[in-house]
Design a protein around this motif. Sequence first.
Motif, PDB file in Angstrom:
ATOM      1  N   UNK A  77       2.766  99.842  41.650  1.00 12.75           N
ATOM      2  CA  UNK A  77       2.248  99.351  40.282  1.00 12.75           C
ATOM      3  C   UNK A  77       1.764  97.787  40.813  1.00 12.75           C
ATOM      4  N   UNK A  78       1.087  97.160  39.793  1.00  8.67           N
ATOM      5  CA  UNK A  78       0.907  95.836  39.908  1.00  8.67           C
ATOM      6  C   UNK A  78       1.848  94.858  39.973  1.00  8.67           C
ATOM      7  N   UNK A 115       1.045 100.036  23.846  1.00 10.14           N
ATOM      8  CA  UNK A 115       0.900  98.793  24.102  1.00 10.14           C
ATOM      9  C   UNK A 115       1.199  98.059  22.629  1.00 10.14           C
ATOM     10  N   UNK A 116       2.191  96.799  22.717  1.00 10.16           N
ATOM     11  CA  UNK A 116       2.625  95.988  21.417  1.00 10.16           C
ATOM     12  C   UNK A 116       1.756  95.132  21.125  1.00 10.16           C
ATOM     13  N   UNK A 126       1.202  90.731  27.186  1.00  5.85           N
ATOM     14  CA  UNK A 126       0.945  92.091  26.888  1.00  5.85           C
ATOM     15  C   UNK A 126       2.277  92.808  27.231  1.00  5.85           C
ATOM     16  N   UNK A 127       2.826  93.585  26.208  1.00  3.40           N
ATOM     17  CA  UNK A 127       3.956  94.319  26.505  1.00  3.40           C
ATOM     18  C   UNK A 127       3.877  95.857  26.379  1.00  3.40           C
ATOM     19  N   UNK A 128       4.190  96.558  27.627  1.00  7.29           N
ATOM     20  CA  UNK A 128       3.854  97.774  27.485  1.00  7.29           C
ATOM     21  C   UNK A 128       5.099  98.666  27.454  1.00  7.29           C
ATOM     22  N   UNK A 173      -7.087  95.090  25.197  1.00  7.12           N
ATOM     23  CA  UNK A 173      -5.870  94.921  26.151  1.00  7.12           C
ATOM     24  C   UNK A 173      -5.945  96.311  27.015  1.00  7.12           C
ATOM     25  N   UNK A 174      -5.682  96.223  28.281  1.00  5.86           N
ATOM     26  CA  UNK A 174      -5.720  97.392  28.990  1.00  5.86           C
ATOM     27  C   UNK A 174      -4.518  97.500  29.923  1.00  5.86           C
ATOM     28  N   UNK A 175      -3.791  98.202  30.458  1.00  2.00           N
ATOM     29  CA  UNK A 175      -2.694  98.476  31.184  1.00  2.00           C
ATOM     30  C   UNK A 175      -2.946  99.737  31.874  1.00  2.00           C
TER      31      UNK A 175
END
Length: 339
Positions: A77-78, A115-116, A126-128, A173-175
Amino acid sequence: MQKQPIYPFAALVGQENMKLALKANLVNPSIGGVLIRGEKGTAKSTAVRALAELLPEQEVVTGCAYGCNPHDPKTMCQDCLTRLEKGEKLEADTRRVRVVELPVGATEDRLLGTLDLETALKEGQTRFQPGILAAANRQLLYVDEVNLLDDHLVDALLDAAAMGVNTVEREAMSVSHPARFTLVGTMNPEEGELRPQLTDRFGLCVQVRGLTDPNSRQKVIKLRLLYEKDPYEFSRSYEAEGEALTKELARARDLLPKVEYSQAIIDRVVAISLALEVDGHRGDLTMLKTAVTLAALEQRNQVELKDVDQAALLALPHRLRRRPLAEMEFDIADRLKRV
């Protein structure tokens, strides 16, 4: 309170093709999972859940929500990759590969994660909240009644299975996170068929039916009643067989990279696919991978023609042209004799 033990895999009676397909995927996840089709009460779900005791151990990055492999930057993961690039040493834990189940009626947010937006707007961060696909990374993802999944969930599974990545987008937003898993699905065809796009994503497909041998049916009844009477004692009575099976699978995994095949094996794979009019090339590749795995399971370092024929029984039924799945009968063995 002590958790009740699951029904042991070693105690399953009959259904040899189903058990073989599941074991092959434990040895070689690149086969691509298995779809188990069959009527009610044929131990489909029991068999899949029983795999938990046979799954191998794996190293995971400590604290990583996705269980990243600490030795493989290409699949991290990132967050783990960024830490690694900064020169940070990634601490690792060892845990057993898990069976992660997609509950019936799960929502899209439960599957993909959420995503919050409120936190992002207020704090600029960004809170996932990871979902089931995050938990399933490097694990076995089990979908019961897979044919009853909503179309939007099927699409999400297809995307993740194809790309090995799950992407969640909300507003601007994108995760994205890794989502590589072995997909195992069970279904009763009487309740409806599965979309062809998802059917093709399963490497293997087996049909299970109720046992017709009287002695086998009696054995099923007796073993199940013994389990229900005292599941702890019943499970203990199969510990030795379970440990032996776990070691068998471990030996097969160790041998798998050393298994070789000749040109004659490839010729047989292609001849079978052409004779049975199999669409595309995915079936050919899966058949060969399965044949190699079957040889490893028998502790042989050379694939034989019988392995290819056995692999065809598992890898091709759901790929035959001009045969509706609703009428699918596993008679490939008779057709192989003419190839």
